[in-house]
Design a protein around this motif. Structure first.
Motif, PDB file in Angstrom:
ATOM      1  N   ARG A 274       0.829  -1.208   0.000  1.00 42.54           N
ATOM      2  CA  ARG A 274       0.000   0.000   0.000  1.00 42.54           C
ATOM      3  C   ARG A 274       0.863   1.258   0.000  1.00 42.54           C
ATOM      4  O   ARG A 274       0.581   2.218  -0.723  1.00 42.54           O
ATOM      5  N   GLU A 275       1.924   1.248   0.805  1.00 44.51           N
ATOM      6  CA  GLU A 275       2.769   2.440   0.924  1.00 44.51           C
ATOM      7  C   GLU A 275       3.523   2.744  -0.368  1.00 44.51           C
ATOM      8  O   GLU A 275       3.833   3.901  -0.643  1.00 44.51           O
ATOM      9  N   SER A 276       3.806   1.717  -1.163  1.00 42.24           N
ATOM     10  CA  SER A 276       4.543   1.951  -2.412  1.00 42.24           C
ATOM     11  C   SER A 276       3.730   2.752  -3.419  1.00 42.24           C
ATOM     12  O   SER A 276       4.287   3.459  -4.256  1.00 42.24           O
ATOM     13  N   GLY A 277       2.400   2.607  -3.345  1.00 37.47           N
ATOM     14  CA  GLY A 277       1.537   3.269  -4.313  1.00 37.47           C
ATOM     15  C   GLY A 277       1.593   2.675  -5.699  1.00 37.47           C
ATOM     16  O   GLY A 277       0.996   3.193  -6.642  1.00 37.47           O
ATOM     17  N   GLN A 278       2.311   1.541  -5.856  1.00 37.35           N
ATOM     18  CA  GLN A 278       2.502   0.955  -7.184  1.00 37.35           C
ATOM     19  C   GLN A 278       1.741  -0.351  -7.387  1.00 37.35           C
ATOM     20  O   GLN A 278       1.786  -0.926  -8.472  1.00 37.35           O
ATOM     21  N   GLN A 284      -2.194  -8.420 -11.698  1.00 34.14           N
ATOM     22  CA  GLN A 284      -1.834  -9.837 -11.773  1.00 34.14           C
ATOM     23  C   GLN A 284      -0.341  -9.995 -11.530  1.00 34.14           C
ATOM     24  O   GLN A 284       0.471  -9.316 -12.158  1.00 34.14           O
ATOM     25  N   ILE A 285       0.023 -10.888 -10.600  1.00 38.24           N
ATOM     26  CA  ILE A 285       1.429 -11.170 -10.313  1.00 38.24           C
ATOM     27  C   ILE A 285       1.878 -12.299 -11.236  1.00 38.24           C
ATOM     28  O   ILE A 285       1.388 -13.419 -11.140  1.00 38.24           O
ATOM     29  N   VAL A 286       2.801 -11.990 -12.145  1.00 38.49           N
ATOM     30  CA  VAL A 286       3.249 -12.996 -13.118  1.00 38.49           C
ATOM     31  C   VAL A 286       4.669 -13.467 -12.856  1.00 38.49           C
ATOM     32  O   VAL A 286       5.116 -14.436 -13.466  1.00 38.49           O
ATOM     33  N   GLY A 287       5.390 -12.768 -11.960  1.00 33.40           N
ATOM     34  CA  GLY A 287       6.757 -13.177 -11.656  1.00 33.40           C
ATOM     35  C   GLY A 287       7.160 -12.715 -10.271  1.00 33.40           C
ATOM     36  O   GLY A 287       6.685 -11.690  -9.781  1.00 33.40           O
ATOM     37  N   VAL A 288       8.045 -13.479  -9.612  1.00 27.93           N
ATOM     38  CA  VAL A 288       8.543 -13.155  -8.276  1.00 27.93           C
ATOM     39  C   VAL A 288      10.042 -13.401  -8.244  1.00 27.93           C
ATOM     40  O   VAL A 288      10.529 -14.411  -8.763  1.00 27.93           O
ATOM     41  N   LEU A 324       1.116  -7.295 -14.090  1.00 31.10           N
ATOM     42  CA  LEU A 324       0.308  -6.819 -15.210  1.00 31.10           C
ATOM     43  C   LEU A 324      -0.852  -6.035 -14.628  1.00 31.10           C
ATOM     44  O   LEU A 324      -1.544  -6.518 -13.720  1.00 31.10           O
ATOM     45  N   SER A 325      -1.094  -4.830 -15.131  1.00 29.17           N
ATOM     46  CA  SER A 325      -2.198  -4.024 -14.624  1.00 29.17           C
ATOM     47  C   SER A 325      -3.525  -4.529 -15.147  1.00 29.17           C
ATOM     48  O   SER A 325      -3.659  -4.877 -16.319  1.00 29.17           O
ATOM     49  N   GLN A 333       2.363  -4.471 -21.293  1.00 34.46           N
ATOM     50  CA  GLN A 333       3.694  -4.836 -20.884  1.00 34.46           C
ATOM     51  C   GLN A 333       3.710  -4.962 -19.366  1.00 34.46           C
ATOM     52  O   GLN A 333       2.962  -4.311 -18.661  1.00 34.46           O
ATOM     53  N   THR A 334       4.609  -5.799 -18.878  1.00 41.38           N
ATOM     54  CA  THR A 334       4.717  -5.979 -17.434  1.00 41.38           C
ATOM     55  C   THR A 334       5.528  -4.836 -16.827  1.00 41.38           C
ATOM     56  O   THR A 334       6.274  -4.140 -17.514  1.00 41.38           O
TER      57      THR A 334
END
Length: 704
Positions: A274-278, A284-288, A324-325, A333-334
């Protein structure tokens, strides 16, 4: 006051310190059969659901067919593995499923899973062969998306034969390849990444043990009844207990699984996400990746708990997420976001305040804003006898006193993205603005209704009041907003809220089998429902604002309304209460609409809502590379132009978030300006109401 168990456990896991886990090993097919513990658990779950669940369950043939469909959808949501003849055989083998469930006979469920594992192996082998070939990205063809989630299993047909599945997988692999190309990846890297993705899918399915199969099937059973009821296997229960004992550390995000993607459901107040604002709901989380330079792991197709295990970690460590937004659709693009895992402290979730002044529509008026990220209460400090423990109500009371001392003309409570919390705090917070009286009604599974009442006489503030809500305001937020609306105490502004109006409890199944040595797991059971004091439920519909912002017009598949088998809206007898005010909104709504029509900030927010709606509604995508690139650029260009126009109108230089070096202070100022768009308009609406009320007051008569 809680989210579905899968979401809740994910949130806890993400916020907690990682524990050392042994690497799972492949499970032989010969071990994938039900045991006596599974049978006993199934029998007890049946009895508990029939006796205690809020929605009365009737385990008949029709219900059993729905359970089977839900189970198939849980295993194969994209209908990419099973053939129509497989499903027909499963249906024939489950003709007496309701009787089998009553007796705890689970052979059909395990048989289906064993076939599923073999079908996965077949399809992964085929996908790997496709990667060895070449793709023609100049050919005019499209890829049809599968259903958006396992909650909609009836929106697609099963493939009739292997040739039909072959064609589906050819387009699927081609789409996966093109998506990574559009993200700037080179072809050799793409082949390596997709090979690991498909091999990883098969490997994770091979790691399912008997308890995993049983839990998957029982959750298909409970979710056929209602989406917030779920079963936890013994191992899941153990992880839950460990998590609850640990300090809140991690990135602070609630995740859910949607087909092969891990999706951000919400972010936790005070957490790094939340604090990152990003990071935003719907991403969607596609990579870690771990650390500043760790290799990125593709997590598309991973089980939710496996993604959670990769993201969680100790305080101070770095995790990188590739996202991915939601608003950019399939052609996007990611982007990569780096987060430092940190402890989530109560102070980070505390209410905060500021003053909106000046107001263009009401010079001289000042509106105080109180942001409440969550309904919190320091139960540990309270239990230890600390008389000065922190709570939402206590903090807001102090902030109200500060604002009154500053001479504000009205107060706006901002509950956007507030997912709820303590019921006691929602009740006592309402008591700061109303005198004694009922706040919410709770009806249990036996039909008994109890009323939660504010018993503290007097109010902390009796002046002009408004509450700002959005689609992510849930549970306790809805209870507070509904009470303010029902009493006529203030204006509700924004979007229809989430619609979570049910209450869950956790039941240990072992209590029903005294002397049982095997752990049978636990059941999270929906056992009550919240009702407004006016009689209607907050369930499903949420709270409808008195004045809606335009982004609400594009709110479709969100909140409780998006969940399959959600309890319907209903109503009971109103509580005994008296309205303290009357809110007339026609003129206020018209004045607000006129301002919003000329506001570049709201045009940006409305366009973003349209993009999100269009992304959700998209059913297919072109596999021609030139068309995909142009669509990607068009969406990105349209949104950036609107955002930059708004920022420039506010005197803010837009920040290029894709640049190698970013001015974090400038980026923070940009995010805060966007967050203030709705707050400022809500303050102007409240100011309009204050001026309207002053117009209605009789003028003093001058005497000689």
């Amino acid at each position: 006051m809680r989210r579905p168990l899968s979401l809740f456990l994910s949130a806890v896991a993400l916020m907690m310190t990682a524990t050392a886990l042994a690497a799972p090993h492949p499970v032989p097919l010969s071990e994938l059969f039900p045991n006596s513990g599974h049978a006993r658990s199934a029998i007890i779950i049946n009895k508990v659901l029939e006796r205690y669940h809020y929605r009365k369950v009737k385990l008949d043939n029709a219900f059993a067919r729905q359970v089977l469909a839900k189970y198939l959808a849980a295993l194969d949501p994209n209908r990419a593995f099973f053939l129509a003849r497989d499903v027909e055989r499963f249906e024939n083998g489950a003709r007496r499923l309701e009787e089998n469930l009553r007796r705890g006979e689970l052979d059909a469920a395990f048989d289906i899973f064993r076939v599923y594992r073999m079908r996965v192996d077949e399809r992964v082998a085929g996908a790997l062969k496709l990667l060895d070939g070449q793709f023609d990205f100049g050919r005019a063809e499209s890829y049809a998306f599968p259903p958006s989630s396992a909650s909609s299993p009836s929106t697609a047909r099963w493939a009739q034969d292997s040739a039909e599945l072959d064609e589906l997988w050819r387009k699927r692999v081609k789409n996966d390849f093109l998506t990574l190309r559009l993200a700037g990846k080179a072809d050799p890297e793409i082949r390596e990444r997709l090979q690991k993705r498909y091999e990883g899918l098969a490997r994770r399915i091979h790691q399912f043990n008997g308890d995993d199969v049983f839990q998957t099937f029982m959750n298909a059973y409970t979710e056929t009844l209602e989406p917030h009821t779920s079963y936890m296997s013994p191992s899941t229960s153990e992880n839950f207990d460990i998590s609850m004992k640990l300090s809140l550390e991690g990135i602070g995000a609630v995740l859910r699984g949607d087909n092969e993607y891990t999706v951000v459901q919400s972010t936790v107040p005070g957490g790094p996400a939340r604090e990152s604002g990003q990071i935003h709901a719907g991403d969607q989380i596609v990579g870690v990746a771990q650390g500043l330079d760790g290799a990125l792991e593709d997590v598309v197709g991973w089980r939710l708990e496996d993604v959670v295990d990769k993201i969680r970690g100790p305080k101070g460590s770095v995790v990188r997420l590739q996202l991915l937004s939601k608003s950019s659709g399939s052609t996007a693009q990611t982007r990569e976001v780096s987060l430092v895992r940190n402890e989530i402290k109560l102070e980070d979730q505390a209410a905060k305040t500021f003053v909106v002044d000046p107001l263009a529509n009401a010079p001289g008026l000042k509106i105080g804003v109180i942001e409440i990220p969550a309904f919190y209460r320091d139960f540990a400090a309270e239990g230890a006898g600390n008389q000065d423990f922190r709570s939402t109500t206590r903090d807001v009371r102090k902030l109200v006193e500060q604002l009154v001392a500053q001479g504000v003309d009205g107060i706006l409570i901002d509950l956007r993205a507030n997912g709820g919390g303590s019921l006691a705090e929602a009740t006592s917070l309402a008591g700061l603005f109303i005198d004694t009286g009922p706040v919410v009604q709770v009806k249990d599974n036996f039909g008994k209704v109890e009323v939660e009442t504010d018993t503290d006489p007097g109010v902390a503030y009796n002046g002009p009041l408004a509450v700002l809500v959005d689609r992510d305001s849930a549970s306790a937020s809805e209870i507070f907003a509904a009470a303010i609306q029902d009493y006529g105490r203030g204006l509700i502004i924004g979007e229809p809220t989430f619609g979570k109006g049910t209450v869950q409890t956790l039941i240990d199944l072992n209590r029903y089998v005294p002397g049982e040595h095997n752990d049978l797991g636990r059941l999270r059971l929906t056992m009550a429902e919240f009702f407004r004091i006016s009689g209607g439920s907050t369930q499903l519909r949420g709270v409808e604002p008195d004045i809606r912002f335009p982004g609400a017009d594009y709110l479709t598949n969100h909140g409780e309304r998006s969940l399959d088998n959600a309890l319907p809206w209903t109503q009971i007898k109103p509580a005994d209460y008296k309205r303290v005010g009357q809110v007339s909104v026609d003129r206020l709504a018209q004045q607000s609409a006129e301002r919003i029509a000329q506001d570049v900030g709201f045009r940006m927010l409305t366009e973003r809502s349209k993009l999100m709606r269009d992304a959700e509604a998209q059913t297919q995508v072109s596999l021609r590379e030139t068309e995909r690139r142009e669509e990607d650029k068009r969406r990105e260009r349209a949104f950036k132009e609107l955002q930059n126009r708004f920022l420039q109108a506010r005197g803010i230089t837009p920040v290029d978030e894709d640049a190698d070096q970013i001015d974090e202070d400038a980026l923070d100022a940009q995010r805060k300006a966007i967050a203030r768009i709705e707050v400022d308009e809500a303050a102007r609406i409240l100011a309009d109401r204050i001026l309207m009320e002053r117009e209605r007051q009789p003028r003093a008569v001058m005497k000689d």
